[in-house]
Enzyme design. Structure first.
Site, PDB file in Angstrom:
ATOM      1  N   VAL A  65       0.822  -1.217   0.000  1.00 59.05           N
ATOM      2  CA  VAL A  65       0.000   0.000   0.000  1.00 59.05           C
ATOM      3  C   VAL A  65       0.851   1.258   0.000  1.00 59.05           C
ATOM      4  CG1 VAL A  65      -1.912  -1.187   1.145  1.00 59.05           C
ATOM      5  CG2 VAL A  65      -0.271   0.123   2.513  1.00 59.05           C
ATOM      6  N   ASN A  91      -6.595  -1.328   6.291  1.00 61.84           N
ATOM      7  CA  ASN A  91      -6.055  -1.874   7.533  1.00 61.84           C
ATOM      8  C   ASN A  91      -4.531  -1.859   7.594  1.00 61.84           C
ATOM      9  OD1 ASN A  91      -6.048  -3.718  10.027  1.00 61.84           O
ATOM     10  ND2 ASN A  91      -4.988  -4.978   8.507  1.00 61.84           N
ATOM     11  N   SER A 143      -6.325   3.383  15.462  1.00 62.21           N
ATOM     12  CA  SER A 143      -5.730   2.868  16.690  1.00 62.21           C
ATOM     13  C   SER A 143      -6.130   3.787  17.826  1.00 62.21           C
ATOM     14  CB  SER A 143      -4.200   2.843  16.566  1.00 62.21           C
ATOM     15  OG  SER A 143      -3.577   2.678  17.826  1.00 62.21           O
ATOM     16  N   TYR A 156       3.318   7.526  14.210  1.00 60.11           N
ATOM     17  CA  TYR A 156       2.165   6.630  14.219  1.00 60.11           C
ATOM     18  C   TYR A 156       0.947   7.332  14.813  1.00 60.11           C
ATOM     19  CZ  TYR A 156      -0.528   2.337  15.118  1.00 60.11           C
ATOM     20  OH  TYR A 156      -1.503   1.367  15.153  1.00 60.11           O
ATOM     21  N   ALA A 158       0.310  10.563  15.072  1.00 58.78           N
ATOM     22  CA  ALA A 158      -0.153  11.643  14.202  1.00 58.78           C
ATOM     23  C   ALA A 158      -0.893  11.091  12.988  1.00 58.78           C
ATOM     24  CB  ALA A 158       1.033  12.486  13.747  1.00 58.78           C
ATOM     25  N   SER A 159      -0.363  10.017  12.413  1.00 59.85           N
ATOM     26  CA  SER A 159      -0.987   9.460  11.214  1.00 59.85           C
ATOM     27  C   SER A 159      -2.329   8.808  11.537  1.00 59.85           C
ATOM     28  CB  SER A 159      -0.048   8.455  10.545  1.00 59.85           C
ATOM     29  OG  SER A 159       0.246   7.358  11.391  1.00 59.85           O
ATOM     30  N   LYS A 160      -2.424   8.139  12.670  1.00 63.64           N
ATOM     31  CA  LYS A 160      -3.684   7.494  13.022  1.00 63.64           C
ATOM     32  C   LYS A 160      -4.750   8.522  13.411  1.00 63.64           C
ATOM     33  CE  LYS A 160      -2.799   3.150  12.309  1.00 63.64           C
ATOM     34  NZ  LYS A 160      -3.549   2.363  11.297  1.00 63.64           N
ATOM     35  N   ILE A 189      -4.351  -5.627  20.952  1.00 64.16           N
ATOM     36  CA  ILE A 189      -4.955  -6.810  20.345  1.00 64.16           C
ATOM     37  C   ILE A 189      -3.903  -7.912  20.234  1.00 64.16           C
ATOM     38  CG2 ILE A 189      -6.233  -7.714  18.377  1.00 64.16           C
ATOM     39  CD1 ILE A 189      -7.696  -5.485  19.924  1.00 64.16           C
TER      40      ILE A 189
END
Length: 267
Positions: A65, A91, A143, A156, A158-160, A189
């Site tokens: 991706v 995802n 997340s 991570y 900031a992107s989520k 998880i």
């Protein structure tokens, strides 16, 4: 099996293991024709084979991706092949463990490309089909780190967070055409990546972190997949623009912090 997704075509990215595979399996159990992708051809083929062996319909393609042109072509190819696209699940994640002061421009950009730009590209291509079709469900897997921050995960986090708000923008643009967009924010998880992180010397830390979750344990991939199934089905027909935490109560009651490292992991 109630076949809530019978006759529908669904794309799930990052589906070779963990949450992505669980979502693809759950969709197939409910009658969807699932097209799965991941970077590693052998792993995504094996995951699709497991679903087919269980009686589901699953096709695998090796797609990174992070290669945005390849991703756009993949979504278009699936829609052209089936003459429709009903569900898109974005995802595939990238997690870079690095403190802000030690993080390079490239590392930060990589998190944004995989976790945000790929979602934009796949969504754009899906909307080209779903808007004229006047139906569709887009489900983005964010997340709890898009809601609460952790040390060593600036890119991570900031992107989520960006993914969550992009989902709301998608909802705003799609709703008049009955195209819904929602986001799931998983907490801790029990995926292969989680198991690897807390193997050996990290086992005790894993137990402590799990004990700190209000429900007292890590979640299971299928528990996230069940929410994705709900959002993909007509049962959620009046829900769009929502962010649903699947985190055992973590964001409602407490946050978990851990030290940083320089490892990078891709699904």
């Amino acid at each position: 099996m109630s076949e809530r997704l019978r006759g529908r075509v669904a794309i799930v990215t990052g589906a070779s293991q963990g949450i992505g595979e669980a979502i693809a399996r759950r969709f197939a159990e409910e009658g969807a024709s699932v097209v799965m992708c991941s970077r590693r051809a052998d792993q995504i083929e094996a995951a699709a084979a497991r679903i087919r062996e269980a009686g589901g319909s699953a096709v695998a393609e090796a797609v990174d991706v992070g290669d945005l042109d390849a991703l756009a072509a993949f979504v278009k190819r699936v829609a052209d092949r089936h003459q429709r696209l009903d569900v898109l699940v974005n995802n595939a994640p990238l997690v870079t463990y690095k403190s802000i002061i030690d993080m390079s421009n490239e590392a930060f950009s990589n998190d944004m490309r995989v976790n945000v730009e790929s979602v934009f590209v796949a969504t754009r291509e899906a909307l080209k089909v779903m808007l004229p079709q006047r139906s569709g469900s887009i489900i983005n897997i964010s997340s709890i780190n898009g809601l609460v921050a952790m040390q060593g995960l600036a890119g991570y986090c900031a992107s989520k967070a960006a993914m969550i708000h992009f989902t709301r923008a998608t909802s705003a643009e799609g709703s008049r055409s009955n195209v819904r967009a929602n986001v799931i924010a998983p907490g801790l998880i029990d995926t292969p990546a989680t198991a690897s992180a807390f193997a050996g010397p990290g086992a005790e830390l894993g137990k402590k972190i799990a004990a700190g979750v209000p429900l007292g344990r890590f979640g299971q991939p299928r528990e996230v997949a069940n929410v994705a199934l709900f959002l993909a089905s007509d049962e959620s027909s009046y829900i769009t623009g929502a962010c649903i935490p699947v985190d055992g109560g973590t964001t409602a009651e407490m946050s978990v912090s851990r030290g940083s490292s320089s490892k990078e992991k891709r699904a």
